[in-house]
Design a protein around this motif. Structure first.
Motif, PDB file in Angstrom:
ATOM      1  N   GLY A 193      -6.995  13.991  10.340  1.00  0.00           N
ATOM      2  CA  GLY A 193      -6.728  12.793  11.125  1.00  0.00           C
ATOM      3  C   GLY A 193      -7.189  11.538  10.407  1.00  0.00           C
ATOM      4  O   GLY A 193      -6.488  10.516  10.394  1.00  0.00           O
ATOM      5  N   LEU A 194      -8.358  11.590   9.796  1.00  0.00           N
ATOM      6  CA  LEU A 194      -8.860  10.445   9.039  1.00  0.00           C
ATOM      7  C   LEU A 194      -7.984  10.166   7.813  1.00  0.00           C
ATOM      8  O   LEU A 194      -7.721   9.006   7.471  1.00  0.00           O
ATOM      9  N   THR A 195      -7.519  11.234   7.179  1.00  0.00           N
ATOM     10  CA  THR A 195      -6.589  11.062   6.066  1.00  0.00           C
ATOM     11  C   THR A 195      -5.290  10.421   6.531  1.00  0.00           C
ATOM     12  O   THR A 195      -4.737   9.533   5.873  1.00  0.00           O
ATOM     13  N   SER A 196      -4.798  10.861   7.686  1.00  0.00           N
ATOM     14  CA  SER A 196      -3.555  10.318   8.234  1.00  0.00           C
ATOM     15  C   SER A 196      -3.680   8.824   8.502  1.00  0.00           C
ATOM     16  O   SER A 196      -2.742   8.055   8.238  1.00  0.00           O
ATOM     17  N   ILE A 197      -4.807   8.415   9.025  1.00  0.00           N
ATOM     18  CA  ILE A 197      -5.012   6.991   9.294  1.00  0.00           C
ATOM     19  C   ILE A 197      -4.959   6.196   7.993  1.00  0.00           C
ATOM     20  O   ILE A 197      -4.331   5.128   7.917  1.00  0.00           O
ATOM     21  N   ARG A 198      -5.597   6.710   6.952  1.00  0.00           N
ATOM     22  CA  ARG A 198      -5.602   6.000   5.669  1.00  0.00           C
ATOM     23  C   ARG A 198      -4.206   5.946   5.038  1.00  0.00           C
ATOM     24  O   ARG A 198      -3.880   5.006   4.321  1.00  0.00           O
ATOM     25  N   ARG A 199      -3.377   6.950   5.312  1.00  0.00           N
ATOM     26  CA  ARG A 199      -2.021   6.995   4.759  1.00  0.00           C
ATOM     27  C   ARG A 199      -1.019   6.191   5.587  1.00  0.00           C
ATOM     28  O   ARG A 199       0.083   5.899   5.112  1.00  0.00           O
ATOM     29  N   SER A 200      -1.358   5.849   6.795  1.00  0.00           N
ATOM     30  CA  SER A 200      -0.385   5.274   7.728  1.00  0.00           C
ATOM     31  C   SER A 200      -0.091   3.805   7.426  1.00  0.00           C
ATOM     32  O   SER A 200      -0.763   3.162   6.618  1.00  0.00           O
ATOM     33  N   PHE A 201       0.919   3.282   8.115  1.00  0.00           N
ATOM     34  CA  PHE A 201       1.387   1.916   7.901  1.00  0.00           C
ATOM     35  C   PHE A 201       0.724   0.931   8.860  1.00  0.00           C
ATOM     36  O   PHE A 201       0.362   1.290   9.983  1.00  0.00           O
ATOM     37  N   THR A 202       0.626  -0.299   8.427  1.00  0.00           N
ATOM     38  CA  THR A 202       0.393  -1.389   9.363  1.00  0.00           C
ATOM     39  C   THR A 202       1.758  -1.774   9.935  1.00  0.00           C
ATOM     40  O   THR A 202       2.804  -1.407   9.379  1.00  0.00           O
ATOM     41  N   PRO A 203       1.803  -2.529  11.054  1.00  0.00           N
ATOM     42  CA  PRO A 203       3.103  -2.919  11.609  1.00  0.00           C
ATOM     43  C   PRO A 203       3.977  -3.684  10.618  1.00  0.00           C
ATOM     44  O   PRO A 203       5.192  -3.442  10.540  1.00  0.00           O
ATOM     45  N   SER A 204       3.391  -4.597   9.858  1.00  0.00           N
ATOM     46  CA  SER A 204       4.194  -5.375   8.906  1.00  0.00           C
ATOM     47  C   SER A 204       4.713  -4.498   7.772  1.00  0.00           C
ATOM     48  O   SER A 204       5.861  -4.654   7.321  1.00  0.00           O
ATOM     49  N   GLU A 205       3.906  -3.544   7.305  1.00  0.00           N
ATOM     50  CA  GLU A 205       4.362  -2.628   6.263  1.00  0.00           C
ATOM     51  C   GLU A 205       5.523  -1.786   6.755  1.00  0.00           C
ATOM     52  O   GLU A 205       6.514  -1.577   6.043  1.00  0.00           O
ATOM     53  N   LEU A 206       5.408  -1.287   7.981  1.00  0.00           N
ATOM     54  CA  LEU A 206       6.485  -0.471   8.531  1.00  0.00           C
ATOM     55  C   LEU A 206       7.770  -1.287   8.654  1.00  0.00           C
ATOM     56  O   LEU A 206       8.861  -0.814   8.314  1.00  0.00           O
ATOM     57  N   GLY A 207       7.652  -2.511   9.131  1.00  0.00           N
ATOM     58  CA  GLY A 207       8.826  -3.356   9.264  1.00  0.00           C
ATOM     59  C   GLY A 207       9.536  -3.583   7.942  1.00  0.00           C
ATOM     60  O   GLY A 207      10.771  -3.652   7.892  1.00  0.00           O
ATOM     61  N   ARG A 208       8.767  -3.672   6.852  1.00  0.00           N
ATOM     62  CA  ARG A 208       9.369  -3.929   5.542  1.00  0.00           C
ATOM     63  C   ARG A 208      10.104  -2.718   4.980  1.00  0.00           C
ATOM     64  O   ARG A 208      11.040  -2.883   4.182  1.00  0.00           O
ATOM     65  N   VAL A 209       9.697  -1.503   5.359  1.00  0.00           N
ATOM     66  CA  VAL A 209      10.346  -0.319   4.789  1.00  0.00           C
ATOM     67  C   VAL A 209      11.482   0.208   5.649  1.00  0.00           C
ATOM     68  O   VAL A 209      12.247   1.067   5.198  1.00  0.00           O
TER      69      VAL A 209
END
Length: 236
Positions: A193-209
């Protein structure tokens, strides 16, 4: 905090401890109940997309232990809808666990099926669904895989698609780390779970991809939603 795309979750490794993996799948329902927010997503987005007068079709991409797919069946039944949910996962270990969990819960194949498959397999078959969703899948993917699964999703959806994922924040690391301390030695829930958080997107990053036509939304403090709605012009 930069996105750590090099981190790998232990349960994704083919040689991970099978007992720990089973416990991880078994603990998913507890963790998802408190962190995934799918009940709200169902009420706001999934239920309005379900058809009246025929069986609604729902696809869960990367279903893992199958708990959210099973909840979709339960919630739809309680609301008077007849649905057929298909959960797919390329990992045979996930398929085996989810199949056993559904049988133990008494949910039959008329309402729920699990397959060891990928989204591209279903595109090749020409499958189509009213609702397509995933939970905690996007952060696992590299750029090419992400583009592929989003394209597959559009081909598979005649209603709405919802990819729900973790929103990366430092406070999420703190809160999740503290809340899951009791599970630290019994499964991969805490470390992965901690690894997943570090790998996940911020809202702006997600919007860009996200490709054109997709919408990036936040849900609560720690959730991102990638949403795509089919229209008569874009349906396959």
């Amino acid at each position: 905090m930069q996105r750590d795309i090099a981190a790998i979750e232990k349960m994704d490794k083919p040689d991970c401890d099978p007992t720990m993996l089973e416990r991880t799948y078994a603990q998913f329902p507890l963790v998802n109940r408190f962190v995934s927010g799918w009940r709200s997503v169902y009420l706001k987005l999934v239920r309005p997309a379900l058809p009246h007068g025929r069986t609604g079709t729902i696809l869960d991409i990367g279903c893992g232990g199958g708990d959210i797919a099973m909840n979709m069946v339960r919630w739809a039944r309680a609301d008077g809808y007849n649905v057929k949910v298909l959960g797919i996962d390329p990992d045979p270990r996930a398929h085996d666990f989810a199949s056993r969990a559904a049988a133990a819960a008494g949910i039959g194949p008329e309402n729920l099926e699990f397959r060891q498959a990928t989204s591209s397999d279903l595109v090749t078959e020409g499958s189509i669904f009213d609702v397509v969703f995933s939970n905690h899948v996007l952060h696992h993917l590299n750029q090419s895989q992400l583009a592929g699964i989003l394209a597959d999703t559009q081909s598979l959806t005649q209603g709405i698609a919802i990819h729900s994922d973790i929103r990366r924040r430092r406070s999420a690391l703190v809160f999740f780390g503290l809340a899951t301390l009791p599970l630290a030695r019994s499964s991969f829930i805490r470390c992965d779970g901690l690894t997943s958080i570090r790998r996940s997107f911020t809202p702006s990053e997600l919007g860009r991809v996200l490709p054109r036509g997709w919408e990036a939304h936040t849900a609560g403090a720690y959730r991102n939603l990638a949403i795509w709605r089919a229209t008569p012009r874009t349906r396959p």
